[in-house]
Design a protein around this motif. Sequence first.
Motif, PDB file in Angstrom:
ATOM      1  N   GLU A  96       0.842  -1.196   0.000  1.00 57.01           N
ATOM      2  CA  GLU A  96       0.000   0.000   0.000  1.00 57.01           C
ATOM      3  C   GLU A  96       0.881   1.251   0.000  1.00 57.01           C
ATOM      4  OE1 GLU A  96      -3.688   0.946   2.816  1.00 57.01           O
ATOM      5  OE2 GLU A  96      -3.640  -0.979   1.794  1.00 57.01           O
ATOM      6  N   GLU A  97       0.611   2.122  -0.917  1.00 54.71           N
ATOM      7  CA  GLU A  97       1.393   3.349  -1.019  1.00 54.71           C
ATOM      8  C   GLU A  97       0.867   4.382  -0.036  1.00 54.71           C
ATOM      9  OE1 GLU A  97       3.891   4.482  -2.808  1.00 54.71           O
ATOM     10  OE2 GLU A  97       4.276   2.807  -4.167  1.00 54.71           O
ATOM     11  N   VAL A  98       1.761   4.999   0.703  1.00 59.51           N
ATOM     12  CA  VAL A  98       1.299   6.075   1.587  1.00 59.51           C
ATOM     13  C   VAL A  98       1.778   7.431   1.075  1.00 59.51           C
ATOM     14  CG1 VAL A  98       0.819   4.937   3.761  1.00 59.51           C
ATOM     15  CG2 VAL A  98       3.178   5.395   3.137  1.00 59.51           C
ATOM     16  N   GLY A  99       2.692   7.433   0.144  1.00 59.20           N
ATOM     17  CA  GLY A  99       3.168   8.705  -0.412  1.00 59.20           C
ATOM     18  C   GLY A  99       2.283   9.150  -1.556  1.00 59.20           C
ATOM     19  N   SER A 153     -15.934   1.580   4.667  1.00 64.67           N
ATOM     20  CA  SER A 153     -17.118   1.317   5.481  1.00 64.67           C
ATOM     21  C   SER A 153     -17.854   2.629   5.679  1.00 64.67           C
ATOM     22  CB  SER A 153     -16.741   0.680   6.816  1.00 64.67           C
ATOM     23  OG  SER A 153     -16.376   1.677   7.738  1.00 64.67           O
ATOM     24  N   GLU A 154     -19.168   2.502   5.731  1.00 64.90           N
ATOM     25  CA  GLU A 154     -19.998   3.687   5.902  1.00 64.90           C
ATOM     26  C   GLU A 154     -19.653   4.394   7.212  1.00 64.90           C
ATOM     27  OE1 GLU A 154     -23.985   2.748   4.884  1.00 64.90           O
ATOM     28  OE2 GLU A 154     -24.715   4.639   5.697  1.00 64.90           O
ATOM     29  N   ALA A 155     -19.340   3.603   8.241  1.00 66.25           N
ATOM     30  CA  ALA A 155     -18.988   4.183   9.545  1.00 66.25           C
ATOM     31  C   ALA A 155     -17.728   5.045   9.433  1.00 66.25           C
ATOM     32  CB  ALA A 155     -18.798   3.072  10.565  1.00 66.25           C
ATOM     33  N   ASP A 156     -16.755   4.590   8.647  1.00 64.46           N
ATOM     34  CA  ASP A 156     -15.516   5.364   8.469  1.00 64.46           C
ATOM     35  C   ASP A 156     -15.796   6.684   7.746  1.00 64.46           C
ATOM     36  OD1 ASP A 156     -13.915   3.495   9.714  1.00 64.46           O
ATOM     37  OD2 ASP A 156     -13.340   2.489   7.841  1.00 64.46           O
ATOM     38  N   VAL A 157     -16.634   6.627   6.711  1.00 66.55           N
ATOM     39  CA  VAL A 157     -16.980   7.834   5.950  1.00 66.55           C
ATOM     40  C   VAL A 157     -17.743   8.802   6.858  1.00 66.55           C
ATOM     41  CG1 VAL A 157     -18.339   8.723   4.004  1.00 66.55           C
ATOM     42  CG2 VAL A 157     -16.961   6.652   3.721  1.00 66.55           C
ATOM     43  N   ASP A 217     -18.019   7.817  -7.114  1.00 64.17           N
ATOM     44  CA  ASP A 217     -17.174   6.664  -7.440  1.00 64.17           C
ATOM     45  C   ASP A 217     -15.698   7.030  -7.614  1.00 64.17           C
ATOM     46  OD1 ASP A 217     -19.603   5.403  -7.344  1.00 64.17           O
ATOM     47  OD2 ASP A 217     -19.642   4.716  -9.416  1.00 64.17           O
ATOM     48  N   VAL A 218     -15.210   7.929  -6.794  1.00 68.63           N
ATOM     49  CA  VAL A 218     -13.793   8.316  -6.834  1.00 68.63           C
ATOM     50  C   VAL A 218     -13.064   7.769  -5.603  1.00 68.63           C
ATOM     51  CG1 VAL A 218     -12.153  10.248  -6.939  1.00 68.63           C
ATOM     52  CG2 VAL A 218     -14.327  10.417  -8.167  1.00 68.63           C
ATOM     53  N   LEU A 219     -13.784   7.680  -4.498  1.00 73.03           N
ATOM     54  CA  LEU A 219     -13.198   7.216  -3.231  1.00 73.03           C
ATOM     55  C   LEU A 219     -12.589   5.817  -3.362  1.00 73.03           C
ATOM     56  CD1 LEU A 219     -12.909   8.498  -0.450  1.00 73.03           C
ATOM     57  CD2 LEU A 219     -15.201   7.716   0.103  1.00 73.03           C
ATOM     58  N   GLN A 243      -7.748   3.920   2.965  1.00 76.01           N
ATOM     59  CA  GLN A 243      -8.379   4.503   4.147  1.00 76.01           C
ATOM     60  C   GLN A 243      -7.565   5.655   4.746  1.00 76.01           C
ATOM     61  OE1 GLN A 243     -11.564   4.021   4.985  1.00 76.01           O
ATOM     62  NE2 GLN A 243     -11.117   5.754   6.293  1.00 76.01           N
ATOM     63  N   ASN A 244      -6.240   5.510   4.743  1.00 72.11           N
ATOM     64  CA  ASN A 244      -5.423   6.561   5.374  1.00 72.11           C
ATOM     65  C   ASN A 244      -5.428   7.872   4.587  1.00 72.11           C
ATOM     66  OD1 ASN A 244      -3.792   5.775   3.256  1.00 72.11           O
ATOM     67  ND2 ASN A 244      -1.950   5.446   4.462  1.00 72.11           N
ATOM     68  N   LYS A 245      -5.927   7.832   3.369  1.00 72.33           N
ATOM     69  CA  LYS A 245      -6.030   9.061   2.570  1.00 72.33           C
ATOM     70  C   LYS A 245      -7.473   9.568   2.484  1.00 72.33           C
ATOM     71  CE  LYS A 245      -1.858   9.687   0.708  1.00 72.33           C
ATOM     72  NZ  LYS A 245      -1.367   9.506  -0.639  1.00 72.33           N
ATOM     73  N   ALA A 246      -8.406   8.695   2.816  1.00 70.84           N
ATOM     74  CA  ALA A 246      -9.819   9.015   2.599  1.00 70.84           C
ATOM     75  C   ALA A 246     -10.293  10.170   3.491  1.00 70.84           C
ATOM     76  CB  ALA A 246     -10.678   7.773   2.829  1.00 70.84           C
ATOM     77  N   ASP A 247      -9.854  10.173   4.753  1.00 71.04           N
ATOM     78  CA  ASP A 247     -10.300  11.225   5.677  1.00 71.04           C
ATOM     79  C   ASP A 247      -9.921  12.615   5.176  1.00 71.04           C
ATOM     80  OD1 ASP A 247     -10.974   9.037   7.216  1.00 71.04           O
ATOM     81  OD2 ASP A 247     -10.428  10.029   9.095  1.00 71.04           O
ATOM     82  N   GLY A 248      -8.685  12.749   4.710  1.00 69.68           N
ATOM     83  CA  GLY A 248      -8.209  14.037   4.209  1.00 69.68           C
ATOM     84  C   GLY A 248      -8.973  14.456   2.966  1.00 69.68           C
ATOM     85  N   MET A 249      -9.257  13.498   2.115  1.00 66.39           N
ATOM     86  CA  MET A 249      -9.980  13.771   0.870  1.00 66.39           C
ATOM     87  C   MET A 249     -11.399  14.241   1.193  1.00 66.39           C
ATOM     88  SD  MET A 249     -12.346  11.965  -1.182  1.00 66.39           S
ATOM     89  CE  MET A 249     -12.559  11.306  -2.823  1.00 66.39           C
ATOM     90  N   ILE A 250     -12.064  13.558   2.117  1.00 67.20           N
ATOM     91  CA  ILE A 250     -13.432  13.920   2.506  1.00 67.20           C
ATOM     92  C   ILE A 250     -13.439  15.302   3.175  1.00 67.20           C
ATOM     93  CG2 ILE A 250     -15.311  13.307   4.120  1.00 67.20           C
ATOM     94  CD1 ILE A 250     -14.608  10.313   3.429  1.00 67.20           C
ATOM     95  N   ALA A 251     -12.458  15.553   4.033  1.00 68.41           N
ATOM     96  CA  ALA A 251     -12.373  16.857   4.706  1.00 68.41           C
ATOM     97  C   ALA A 251     -12.178  17.972   3.677  1.00 68.41           C
ATOM     98  CB  ALA A 251     -11.215  16.860   5.711  1.00 68.41           C
ATOM     99  N   HIS A 252     -11.352  17.710   2.671  1.00 69.41           N
ATOM    100  CA  HIS A 252     -11.122  18.742   1.655  1.00 69.41           C
ATOM    101  C   HIS A 252     -12.386  19.023   0.852  1.00 69.41           C
ATOM    102  CE1 HIS A 252      -9.011  21.464  -0.884  1.00 69.41           C
ATOM    103  NE2 HIS A 252      -9.355  20.783  -1.967  1.00 69.41           N
ATOM    104  N   LEU A 253     -13.086  17.979   0.447  1.00 68.90           N
ATOM    105  CA  LEU A 253     -14.338  18.166  -0.304  1.00 68.90           C
ATOM    106  C   LEU A 253     -15.332  18.982   0.530  1.00 68.90           C
ATOM    107  CD1 LEU A 253     -14.898  14.651  -1.951  1.00 68.90           C
ATOM    108  CD2 LEU A 253     -14.080  16.730  -3.082  1.00 68.90           C
TER     109      LEU A 253
END
Length: 231
Positions: free
Chosen positions: A2-5, A195-199, A136-138, A143-153
């Motif tokens: 998994e890429e984190v960079g 997971s819906e809970a994570d989103v 359908d982009v998420l 997961q470690n990038k999803a929070d930042g992406m959602i916060a930015h949107l």
Amino acid sequence: AEEVGGGDKEVVREYFNSTGFERWRKIYGETDEVNRVQKDIRLGHAKTVENAMLMLTEEGSLAGVTVCDAGCGTGSLSIPLAKEGAIVSASDISAAMVAEAEMKAKQQLPPENLPKFEVNDLESLSGKYNTVVCLDVLIHYPQNKADGMIAHLASLAEKRVILSFAPKTIYYDILKRIGELFPGPSKATRAYLHSEADVERALRKVGWKISKRGLTTTQFYFSRLIEAVPM
Ligand code: SAM
């Protein structure tokens, strides 16, 4: 691994400018050059677009409403939004996708209703919009990038955010693992389920709550659709 960079994003950009572009242009298009699975995904995706349009229009007319379509692909949502009179800003990380979307939009819309198209990854988007949509982009975000992406949107939106993602349930998680053991030729990028809970948690962290939920499933396509509003 998994890429984190920034690695994942470059892989995604490259994919959607080459083989991924060809694959998805067909799936999101109208021609017969699709196999049975692709036809099923086309149908499922069309339902997601339809459901998103229902969510968007049931609060009132879209005429003059600013909408940011982040990761617009070939314009499947941007074009119907513009047809409803929304002022659409459509962007995608893939230049090929944006070019296709713009070409399609010009065929279907009068010049004054055309979305404003831009090649841009969604983290680089700025400004304020009444509504931000991201369909359908998420699936391209671990997961470690999803929070930042959602916060930015959410930071770009004044009234609502509409998001869709492949839901992570035990069943689909297992299917996905099996898929990873036997990668087919079309599996050029990793797919991440959420997971819906994570989103929901990611939205809550930045002061947003889920106000509507929908789910689209066909044989090979699964997409959870949510609308979020400020708490
Ligand atoms: N939203 C469109 C739709 O529903 O028709 C396209 C969905 S397609 C499965 C995913 C799209 O997300 C691709 O066009 C891809 O280029 C784009 N994408 C992936 N990562 C992105 C990023 N970081 N920023 C902007 N677009 C991205």
